[in-house]
Design a protein around this motif. Structure first.
Motif, PDB file in Angstrom:
ATOM      1  N   GLU A 195      -3.473  33.134  28.606  1.00 36.70           N
ATOM      2  CA  GLU A 195      -3.362  32.216  27.413  1.00 36.70           C
ATOM      3  C   GLU A 195      -1.912  31.804  27.133  1.00 36.70           C
ATOM      4  OE1 GLU A 195      -3.012  31.195  23.487  1.00 36.70           O
ATOM      5  OE2 GLU A 195      -2.215  33.169  24.320  1.00 36.70           O
TER       6      GLU A 195
ATOM      7  N   ARG B 218      -0.935  28.058  27.717  1.00 34.15           N
ATOM      8  CA  ARG B 218      -0.481  27.283  26.299  1.00 34.15           C
ATOM      9  C   ARG B 218       0.821  26.771  26.309  1.00 34.15           C
ATOM     10  NH1 ARG B 218      -0.398  31.401  23.029  1.00 34.15           N
ATOM     11  NH2 ARG B 218       1.571  31.631  22.848  1.00 34.15           N
TER      12      ARG B 218
ATOM     13  N   ARG C 247      -4.871  15.518  22.255  1.00 32.10           N
ATOM     14  CA  ARG C 247      -5.231  16.885  22.489  1.00 32.10           C
ATOM     15  C   ARG C 247      -4.894  17.006  24.057  1.00 32.10           C
ATOM     16  NH1 ARG C 247     -10.914  19.809  22.029  1.00 32.10           N
ATOM     17  NH2 ARG C 247     -10.521  21.782  21.997  1.00 32.10           N
TER      18      ARG C 247
ATOM     19  N   ALA D  92      -5.733  24.805  25.562  1.00 36.82           N
ATOM     20  CA  ALA D  92      -6.042  23.419  24.605  1.00 36.82           C
ATOM     21  C   ALA D  92      -4.513  23.388  23.738  1.00 36.82           C
ATOM     22  CB  ALA D  92      -7.005  23.568  23.889  1.00 36.82           C
TER      23      ALA D  92
ATOM     24  N   ASP E 227      -4.133  22.546  21.017  1.00 38.84           N
ATOM     25  CA  ASP E 227      -4.508  22.798  19.553  1.00 38.84           C
ATOM     26  C   ASP E 227      -5.083  24.250  19.325  1.00 38.84           C
ATOM     27  OD1 ASP E 227      -6.898  22.518  20.668  1.00 38.84           O
ATOM     28  OD2 ASP E 227      -7.873  21.044  19.315  1.00 38.84           O
ATOM     29  N   GLY E 228      -5.339  25.127  20.734  1.00 39.55           N
ATOM     30  CA  GLY E 228      -5.844  26.254  20.591  1.00 39.55           C
ATOM     31  C   GLY E 228      -7.168  26.413  20.428  1.00 39.55           C
ATOM     32  N   GLN E 229      -7.825  25.394  20.328  1.00 36.96           N
ATOM     33  CA  GLN E 229      -9.261  25.457  20.004  1.00 36.96           C
ATOM     34  C   GLN E 229     -10.339  25.349  21.284  1.00 36.96           C
ATOM     35  OE1 GLN E 229     -10.251  25.943  16.579  1.00 36.96           O
ATOM     36  NE2 GLN E 229      -8.015  25.983  16.402  1.00 36.96           N
ATOM     37  N   GLY E 230     -11.500  26.048  21.093  1.00 36.86           N
ATOM     38  CA  GLY E 230     -12.537  25.968  22.109  1.00 36.86           C
ATOM     39  C   GLY E 230     -12.331  26.544  23.543  1.00 36.86           C
TER      40      GLY E 230
ATOM     41  N   SER F  99     -14.991  28.483  25.358  1.00 38.66           N
ATOM     42  CA  SER F  99     -16.282  28.400  24.791  1.00 38.66           C
ATOM     43  C   SER F  99     -16.666  27.084  24.734  1.00 38.66           C
ATOM     44  CB  SER F  99     -16.137  28.944  23.372  1.00 38.66           C
ATOM     45  OG  SER F  99     -15.252  28.138  22.627  1.00 38.66           O
ATOM     46  N   GLU F 100     -15.876  26.002  24.522  1.00 39.72           N
ATOM     47  CA  GLU F 100     -16.144  24.603  24.560  1.00 39.72           C
ATOM     48  C   GLU F 100     -15.961  23.945  25.982  1.00 39.72           C
ATOM     49  OE1 GLU F 100     -14.106  20.240  22.668  1.00 39.72           O
ATOM     50  OE2 GLU F 100     -13.104  22.394  22.415  1.00 39.72           O
TER      51      GLU F 100
END
Length: 358
Positions: free
Chosen positions: A271, A275, A290, A303, A305-308, A311-312
């Motif tokens: 991570e 990042r 993004r 990501a 933006d640190g999102q998903g 999981s996405e």
């Protein structure tokens, strides 16, 4: 292998990319100014011609009052009126043509700007995935090198308490120098962890990991020159941290063609390293971008933006291409580039992806 030199491998920062948005904005502004000048000037001409027509009309009225004496003046007034109408027609045509031409120019510049922006985003997408490829190539070098360490080989061959203690100490020394890893595990061929580098933090000795995909694949490696690169996952035995696990077989005598006697698994601290790469890609604030890394199943593994993360899943319209850009139905620009691999690291079918606001 560069890792054999004992150098600490770090993520590589993205190089700054040249932003052409200011130039495009300047051209669009100047074109709009030219168009406005043309409109203003043609309107001024039309005002003047309207005045000429009014003067001509007044002259005709006065000439009619003068009777026969004003007949010659009436001819001149008619000519002035005709010239005014011709000038008005030319002015209208000029306004129409200039407006069309400047409109075409603005549209052409916009298309060129969008293409330039898209190509730049594709390059930056390649930059992101290429940086991670180079970083992970180092991980494949590390695991193959450390699998030949005498302490690791001796412990795998005969996991007596003294050998386990020494191997754990040796793995701990490696972790002290290579801070990009969470832990290093030495496993027997049955999948039991027999030593690790951070025993005080992660109590994994005695745990069985034979069910994991990366261990099963490592059991079948043909030589000490081969390796396994696992998918990014949350590892429950490491506090559910995001890791990318790399494995090599430990072989008798530390020889590449020796008999397999164990498996070394190294857990890359995914991570923070990933990042740093996606957030280091030099997109402009105006791009509203993004930056993503996605795996072969289009699952988000990093990501900006640190999102998903993990999981996405995103929808990519590749159309059989390894790189390109397009606009989705919402007007968002999607740029992508497939992993090129690096040296002996072939990559895992990942993509660098940048999603830009409309």
């Amino acid at each position: 292998m560069s890792a054999a030199l004992g150098l600490k491998a770090k993520p590589i920062a993205a190089e700054p990319a040249e932003d052409d948005s200011d130039i495009s904005a300047l051209i669009n502004r100047l074109t709009a100014e030219v168009n406005q000048i043309a409109v203003d000037k043609t309107k001024a001409i039309q005002q003047i011609t309207n005045q000429m027509k009014m003067l001509a009309l007044n002259a005709l009225i006065e000439s009619s009052r003068a009777g026969a004496q004003g007949a010659g003046f009436a001819v001149v007034a008619q000519e002035v009126r005709g010239v005014g109408q011709q000038v008005e027609t030319i002015a209208r045509e000029l306004e129409t043509q200039l407006t069309k031409r400047t409109g075409d120019l603005v549209a052409s510049i916009d298309r060129m700007s969008q293409r330039s922006r898209g190509e730049r985003m594709v390059d930056l997408s390649l930059n992101a995935v290429e940086l991670i490829d180079r970083n992970l190539y180092e991980r494949t070098c590390d695991v193959r090198w450390w699998a030949t360490d005498s302490a690791v080989v001796d412990c795998a061959a005969s996991p007596a308490p003294a050998a386990v203690t020494y191997a754990s100490q040796r793995l701990g020394v490696i972790l002290g120098a290579y801070t990009v890893y969470l832990d290093l595990w030495l496993c027997d061929l049955d999948g039991n962890v027999i030593a690790n580098g951070r025993a005080d933090r992660f109590r994994v000795v005695g745990q069985n990991i034979a069910h994991t995909k990366w261990f099963r694949e490592a059991r079948t490696l043909r030589s000490g020159d081969d390796y396994v690169a696992g998918d990014v996952e949350n590892q429950s035995l490491l506090g559910n941290a995001q890791v990318a696990t790399y494995c090599a077989s430990v072989r008798a005598g530390g020889q590449a063609d020796g008999t397999p006697i164990g498996v070394l698994a190294i857990h890359f601290d995914w991570e923070p390293q990933a990042r740093a790469i996606v957030q280091g890609v030099r997109v402009g604030d105006s791009d509203k971008a993004r930056v993503l890394l996605v795996d072969s199943n289009f699952r988000v593994i990093a990501a900006s933006d640190g999102q998903g993360i993990l999981s996405e899943r995103i929808s990519l319209s590749l159309n059989g291409q390894r790189s390109g850009f397009y606009h989705d139905r919402s007007g968002m620009m999607i740029a992508f580039h497939a992993t090129p691999g690096y040296e002996t690291y072939r990559g895992l079918g990942w993509y660098g992806v940048i999603i830009c606001g409309a």
